[in-house]
Design an enzyme around this catalytic site. Sequence first.
Site, PDB file in Angstrom:
ATOM      1  N   LYS A 194     -12.486  -6.350  16.179  1.00  0.00           N
ATOM      2  CA  LYS A 194     -10.920  -5.777  15.958  1.00  0.00           C
ATOM      3  C   LYS A 194     -10.487  -5.781  15.323  1.00  0.00           C
ATOM      4  CE  LYS A 194      -8.165 -10.501  16.061  1.00  0.00           C
ATOM      5  NZ  LYS A 194      -7.753 -11.604  15.801  1.00  0.00           N
ATOM      6  N   GLU A 200     -20.501  -3.998   8.402  1.00  0.00           N
ATOM      7  CA  GLU A 200     -21.773  -4.332   9.288  1.00  0.00           C
ATOM      8  C   GLU A 200     -21.501  -2.960  10.810  1.00  0.00           C
ATOM      9  OE1 GLU A 200     -19.738  -6.738   7.886  1.00  0.00           O
ATOM     10  OE2 GLU A 200     -21.478  -8.501   7.459  1.00  0.00           O
ATOM     11  N   GLY A 255     -11.650 -13.975  17.166  1.00  0.00           N
ATOM     12  CA  GLY A 255     -12.748 -13.643  17.652  1.00  0.00           C
ATOM     13  C   GLY A 255     -13.915 -14.613  18.145  1.00  0.00           C
ATOM     14  N   ARG A 256     -13.491 -14.952  17.607  1.00  0.00           N
ATOM     15  CA  ARG A 256     -14.557 -16.041  18.166  1.00  0.00           C
ATOM     16  C   ARG A 256     -14.076 -17.289  19.573  1.00  0.00           C
ATOM     17  NH1 ARG A 256     -12.357 -17.619  13.651  1.00  0.00           N
ATOM     18  NH2 ARG A 256     -11.243 -19.983  13.408  1.00  0.00           N
ATOM     19  N   GLU A 341     -16.924 -21.940  11.920  1.00  0.00           N
ATOM     20  CA  GLU A 341     -15.979 -21.163  11.793  1.00  0.00           C
ATOM     21  C   GLU A 341     -14.155 -21.424  11.655  1.00  0.00           C
ATOM     22  OE1 GLU A 341     -16.526 -16.958  11.212  1.00  0.00           O
ATOM     23  OE2 GLU A 341     -15.041 -16.844  12.586  1.00  0.00           O
ATOM     24  N   HIS A 372     -40.266 -28.817  19.360  1.00  0.00           N
ATOM     25  CA  HIS A 372     -42.045 -28.727  18.102  1.00  0.00           C
ATOM     26  C   HIS A 372     -41.239 -28.094  17.553  1.00  0.00           C
ATOM     27  CE1 HIS A 372     -43.832 -29.236  22.029  1.00  0.00           C
ATOM     28  NE2 HIS A 372     -43.527 -28.614  22.439  1.00  0.00           N
ATOM     29  N   LYS A 491     -17.209 -11.048   1.378  1.00  0.00           N
ATOM     30  CA  LYS A 491     -17.109  -9.615   1.874  1.00  0.00           C
ATOM     31  C   LYS A 491     -16.810  -9.123   0.303  1.00  0.00           C
ATOM     32  CE  LYS A 491     -15.023  -9.514   5.584  1.00  0.00           C
ATOM     33  NZ  LYS A 491     -14.160 -10.038   7.119  1.00  0.00           N
TER      34      LYS A 491
HETATM   35  O1  F6P Z   1     -16.891 -13.902  10.220  1.00  0.00           O
HETATM   36  C1  F6P Z   1     -15.643 -12.811  10.449  1.00  0.00           C
HETATM   37  C2  F6P Z   1     -15.314 -12.161  11.648  1.00  0.00           C
HETATM   38  O2  F6P Z   1     -13.891 -11.521  10.846  1.00  0.00           O
HETATM   39  C3  F6P Z   1     -14.855 -14.004  12.836  1.00  0.00           C
HETATM   40  O3  F6P Z   1     -14.234 -13.912  13.068  1.00  0.00           O
HETATM   41  C4  F6P Z   1     -15.001 -12.147  13.581  1.00  0.00           C
HETATM   42  O4  F6P Z   1     -15.498 -13.034  14.771  1.00  0.00           O
HETATM   43  C5  F6P Z   1     -15.980 -11.753  13.588  1.00  0.00           C
HETATM   44  O5  F6P Z   1     -15.823 -10.939  11.625  1.00  0.00           O
HETATM   45  C6  F6P Z   1     -15.772  -9.560  13.216  1.00  0.00           C
HETATM   46  O6  F6P Z   1     -14.555  -8.998  13.225  1.00  0.00           O
HETATM   47  P1  F6P Z   1     -14.011  -8.128  13.779  1.00  0.00           P
HETATM   48  O7  F6P Z   1     -13.839  -8.191  15.181  1.00  0.00           O
HETATM   49  O8  F6P Z   1     -13.199  -7.818  12.678  1.00  0.00           O
HETATM   50  O9  F6P Z   1     -15.481  -6.804  13.294  1.00  0.00           O
END
Ligand code: F6P
Length: 525
Positions: A194, A200, A255-256, A341, A372, A491
């Site tokens: 987003k 990452e 995002g979630r 979150e 288990h 972060k």
């Molecule tokens: O973990 C933090 C977060 O902002 C989440 O809410 C989101 O799902 C994820 O990182 C990825 O964010 P983006 O879609 O901006 O890469």
Amino acid sequence: MRRPLPELASYQALRSHAQEIEKRSLRDWFEQDPLRFETFSRELEQFLFDFSRNRICDKTVDRLLDLSSECEVKSWRDRMFSGEPINLTENLPVQHTALRDPDPASGEPGGLQSRTLERMGALAEEIHEQGFTDVVHLGTGGSQLGPRLVCDAFSDNAQAGLSMHFVANADAREINCVLKGREAGNTLFIIASKSFATAETLANAQAAKNWLLQNGIADPGIARHFVAVTSRPERASAWGIPESQMLPVWDSVGGRFSVWSAVGFGIVLYLGMPAFRQLLLGAREMDYHFRTASPKQNVPLLLALLGIWNQHFMGTVAQVVLPYDTRLRYLPGYLQQLEMESNGKCVDRGGRALDVPGSAMVFGDVGTNAQHGFFQYLHQGSHVVHCDFIGVVRAGHSNRSQHEMLLSNMIAQARALMHGQTLEEAQARAQTAYAEHRVFPGNRTSNTILLRELTPHSLGQLLALYEHKVFVEGIVLNVNSFDQPGVELGKNLAECLLESLRSRDSVQGLDPATRALLDYYRKHA
Ligand code: F6P
């Protein structure tokens, strides 16, 4: 501004009520009331929700519904659905439910979603025509967990000739592993971010680009190997993605909560647009139920209030999600992010410290594997953990006998947790030696959700059920469930430390432990 939760009359009434029933056990309640299951279960079109194994009676439910009224859950729910900016800290509406209502006639944002779906369908067709055999979804957190769950759940019904892969981790090993053996010319990458700024995801996107270049895919043809899903098209464009290969996500969709958006493009590619639309439809039906069912019949509302009851009054420390179906193996991770979150916060909407327990810790694994792993703790550990068992009646495969074994395990575990085993019972089972070690306290609570079958439609319902549960819990706790400032600090610090890690000299101004770890790395790298 709302008064703190412990000051609410309904919350105080629940506290007194919890003391009244403290000595009652689930075993007794079931023995005394043969209709307990009927009273504390609800059947919706596609599933059964059994909450009879909570430490509750009729009065508990009434008191919990009083709490819901005092916290104005209904009015907050309506504010969310009407697009008010209830995401306070980001001054945004919360519009994931609008994604399930792609109706141009309903104006915006329904129209926008309808156009996006058309665009997703057309782009998917173009991509299929180009003969890609592998799709690699790059994204993390909410930009990955939903599509991974759905694609994995229905991989039996995937488009012929297409494999789907997911890469989230900063660890390069993950993408290396996925790219090994892939044919560059046939591999498409979806960059789902987003913000288009998540380190990452961008590192993995760069690794993907390098891999394509090293494997003979040169500019300008490289662009057709990427699709960006983002709310920041200018960043994707600067990265090299043409507009024709971009899909939008709205800022108002967290995002979630974004699996319903173009973040789910991989689902369209892998399972087809009809499956994606079924997912949306299932969720929409749950939205309708949440908006219209009376409080006593309202499954998301009840599920949330039971969560509050267990966490605040019954002393549970965590909630474990236990799908007894391998197709739902990624559900625990999905729900973990959704809940933790959203509601893992210690400050209320007014900026005051939350002086009651916040959200439950959530973890889980697929049954029977989990039995288990950590079930010993669930049965006899000194902390009480609440369980959500999720099973599917119709297996979707032909080995009915093994499926019955699976479900009998699930139902047996819920009973064993509730019923426990006394010393006398342990001894009577001829376990005379060390019988005291075989005492199970019982009275351990669980919900059971039984889906008739697992389809994109029923999964859509299930995910929306938990979304609304999390929403209601957030309203009762009076936290903003739609931001995530807690992930920022570490972060940002990682960005600063990366420079230190790469520099030759020891960095000043850090605490001794941080400095020592950096020094150790530099010495041995
Ligand atoms: O973990 C933090 C977060 O902002 C989440 O809410 C989101 O799902 C994820 O990182 C990825 O964010 P983006 O879609 O901006 O890469």
